[in-house]
Motif scaffolding. Sequence first.
Motif, PDB file in Angstrom:
ATOM      1  N   VAL A  33       6.507  12.185  -2.650  1.00  0.00           N
ATOM      2  CA  VAL A  33       5.666  11.568  -1.611  1.00  0.00           C
ATOM      3  C   VAL A  33       6.251  10.220  -1.194  1.00  0.00           C
ATOM      4  CG1 VAL A  33       3.364  10.694  -1.091  1.00  0.00           C
ATOM      5  CG2 VAL A  33       3.621  12.768  -2.442  1.00  0.00           C
ATOM      6  N   ALA A  34       6.690   9.437  -2.177  1.00  0.00           N
ATOM      7  CA  ALA A  34       7.295   8.142  -1.864  1.00  0.00           C
ATOM      8  C   ALA A  34       8.597   8.312  -1.079  1.00  0.00           C
ATOM      9  CB  ALA A  34       7.554   7.362  -3.150  1.00  0.00           C
TER      10      ALA A  34
ATOM     11  N   TYR B  38       0.821  -1.213   0.000  1.00  0.00           N
ATOM     12  CA  TYR B  38       0.000   0.000   0.000  1.00  0.00           C
ATOM     13  C   TYR B  38       0.860   1.270   0.000  1.00  0.00           C
ATOM     14  CZ  TYR B  38      -4.239  -2.710   0.817  1.00  0.00           C
ATOM     15  OH  TYR B  38      -5.291  -3.573   0.685  1.00  0.00           O
ATOM     16  N   VAL B  39       2.011   1.207   0.643  1.00  0.00           N
ATOM     17  CA  VAL B  39       2.911   2.367   0.637  1.00  0.00           C
ATOM     18  C   VAL B  39       3.431   2.627  -0.775  1.00  0.00           C
ATOM     19  CG1 VAL B  39       5.186   3.164   1.397  1.00  0.00           C
ATOM     20  CG2 VAL B  39       3.557   2.251   3.062  1.00  0.00           C
TER      21      VAL B  39
ATOM     22  N   SER C  39       1.490   4.977  -2.992  1.00  0.00           N
ATOM     23  CA  SER C  39       1.573   6.426  -2.769  1.00  0.00           C
ATOM     24  C   SER C  39       2.469   7.114  -3.794  1.00  0.00           C
ATOM     25  CB  SER C  39       2.103   6.705  -1.364  1.00  0.00           C
ATOM     26  OG  SER C  39       3.432   6.220  -1.224  1.00  0.00           O
TER      27      SER C  39
ATOM     28  N   CYS D  32       9.356  10.824   0.944  1.00  0.00           N
ATOM     29  CA  CYS D  32       9.012  11.253   2.309  1.00  0.00           C
ATOM     30  C   CYS D  32       8.529  10.075   3.151  1.00  0.00           C
ATOM     31  CB  CYS D  32       7.952  12.347   2.262  1.00  0.00           C
ATOM     32  SG  CYS D  32       8.521  13.920   1.589  1.00  0.00           S
ATOM     33  N   ILE D  33       7.745   9.198   2.541  1.00  0.00           N
ATOM     34  CA  ILE D  33       7.297   7.999   3.276  1.00  0.00           C
ATOM     35  C   ILE D  33       8.493   7.085   3.567  1.00  0.00           C
ATOM     36  CG2 ILE D  33       5.868   5.933   3.094  1.00  0.00           C
ATOM     37  CD1 ILE D  33       3.828   7.542   1.584  1.00  0.00           C
ATOM     38  N   LEU D  34       9.442   7.006   2.637  1.00  0.00           N
ATOM     39  CA  LEU D  34      10.654   6.228   2.881  1.00  0.00           C
ATOM     40  C   LEU D  34      11.427   6.789   4.067  1.00  0.00           C
ATOM     41  CD1 LEU D  34      12.731   4.061   2.093  1.00  0.00           C
ATOM     42  CD2 LEU D  34      13.717   5.734   0.488  1.00  0.00           C
ATOM     43  N   SER D  35      11.498   8.105   4.181  1.00  0.00           N
ATOM     44  CA  SER D  35      12.162   8.723   5.332  1.00  0.00           C
ATOM     45  C   SER D  35      11.448   8.384   6.634  1.00  0.00           C
ATOM     46  CB  SER D  35      12.223  10.245   5.135  1.00  0.00           C
ATOM     47  OG  SER D  35      12.799  10.884   6.255  1.00  0.00           O
ATOM     48  N   ASP D  36      10.106   8.375   6.594  1.00  0.00           N
ATOM     49  CA  ASP D  36       9.347   8.002   7.792  1.00  0.00           C
ATOM     50  C   ASP D  36       9.567   6.536   8.154  1.00  0.00           C
ATOM     51  OD1 ASP D  36       8.391  10.570   7.871  1.00  0.00           O
ATOM     52  OD2 ASP D  36       6.529  10.090   6.809  1.00  0.00           O
ATOM     53  N   ILE D  37       9.661   5.668   7.149  1.00  0.00           N
ATOM     54  CA  ILE D  37       9.905   4.242   7.418  1.00  0.00           C
ATOM     55  C   ILE D  37      11.281   4.054   8.059  1.00  0.00           C
ATOM     56  CG2 ILE D  37      10.284   2.008   6.313  1.00  0.00           C
ATOM     57  CD1 ILE D  37       8.130   2.732   4.304  1.00  0.00           C
TER      58      ILE D  37
ATOM     59  N   GLN E  14      18.532  10.489   6.292  1.00  0.00           N
ATOM     60  CA  GLN E  14      17.275  11.206   6.125  1.00  0.00           C
ATOM     61  C   GLN E  14      17.498  12.582   5.498  1.00  0.00           C
ATOM     62  OE1 GLN E  14      15.878  10.722  10.322  1.00  0.00           O
ATOM     63  NE2 GLN E  14      14.014   9.922   9.374  1.00  0.00           N
TER      64      GLN E  14
END
Length: 532
Positions: free
Chosen positions: A334-335, A323-324, A327, A337-342, A432
């Motif tokens: 966006v992908a 699901y990620v 995005s 930024c989500i990778l940084s959050d992961i 990051q």
Amino acid sequence: MVLKVFFPSCCASAESGILIGRWISEQNSAVILAVIHFPFIPVQVKQYLSEVQRVTKVSVSVLGSWSNSKWEKEESLSEFLEDLGTIFSHEPWIQISKEGDSKFWSCSTLQKNSNNPKEEEIILVYYDQRKVMLSHLHPPLDTAASTDHKAEDASKLSAIFDTVAKSKILFMTDRYDDGPIKLTHWQSDGIEASIIVELMKQASVPACMLLTFLLSLVSGVCRSRKANIFVSLLIDVALGLLLISWLYRKNRIGHLADTLIPVADHVAEELQDLLQWLMGAPAGLKMNRALDQVLGRFFLYHIHLWISYIHLMSPFIEMILWYVGLSACLGLTVALCILSDIIALLTFHIYCFYVYGARLYCLKIYGLSSLWRLFRGKKWNVLRQRVDSCSYDLDQLFIGTLLFTILLFLLPTTALYYLVFTLLRLLVVIVQGLIHLLVDLIDSLPLYSVILRLCRSYRLAAGVKFRVLEQQDGKPLRLLMQINPLSYGSVVQTYRLPTYSCYPKDSWTSLCKKLFLGELIYPWKHKGEKQD
């Protein structure tokens, strides 16, 4: 005084007529915009110019006459052109003539209302009317180093560029119109000249037609900043779709999920080995064994909790990644930024170790500094935010000595744990930070302006340069005005889009001070914001 006449190169082969343009008295310059051909009715010309002046807010008038002897052979033509100066009263009346196929031109002025007419030195400057109209003249970027002379030259050039740019309504009339006035300018060929272009568009492939439509949409509707945002968003989404097509091909999501758990276990095992090394005699250093064992077991317990958490989430990791990955259809940024959050979630235990070590180290540093002031008979005045003198009794000095000794001998053990976990935390922050720099690069890079500079460099003008075409005694000096495009660095600096940068805003001195004192470093905080 030198008279400067800016003549459009597209009118060099025009038929004889009158010159219309704008007279700039402050610069003693005349900007020729078009040539009106014979025959014409003077009253209709005045009405047409007044309408153009009302729409464009530019004082357009008849500045002189133009004679092309290649087209006109009558001897009385020159006398007729001089008589037009009485109908269209303008001072000075400019007369430009082309001598057949010769490269020499003659340019003179008539001042009938002047009592003492003076022979003026004339400079005839050719310019590309289309490029000047479409270009945007940029002021000097380094305003501090620019002199008053350069600023004055820039203002003079901007007056010429603005005159041509605001006269677009004048260029809508071509010589094929049914009206009584026939003009020659850069677009005087009218609709008929664009037939070949339209045929080429029809014969081009659909991708080229789509690209032409998008570029015309961007250049016609959006300007500068909006165009850069539109192109950056378009490329961002395109890169995101490419990432989706790569991730969901050959079950790469499943392979990534299967690799993630062993990597997390390997990182946890390396941290356990590191803590076992710290609980011994690291690098031959003699540590406080009691504190060393307490800290080591405390951190080992957190690692066991982290391993249990990872194995508990392992059945759902592939579904989460699936699901990620979707995005990325919103854009590559966006992908990322989500990778940084992961990464932040996967290294949460390292962040906890860093916070525990930093808090303990900071407590000892501030305790030692406070007790050191006690030995010197000083104390920190909270109300006035300064160090004042203070007298202490014997019991206070004795207790302060005991506490200072305890904290001083426990400091090396705490500092070693703090140093190790700070280095690990900085490694995660650097990774990051590189991701956020890539996001900022995609979001802030003015791609439309860079492409415009590459394909149509005259659209982004930094200034002009003049090339001598003819210089002969008794003849006007003929120059060719060419546009100097902005450098690529200046284009990026001028049109760079503002972004919310997530990397630290502190200076290197402030960052080193925080590391030495044990203050927490939040990479997502901006300078000036409150930090704990």
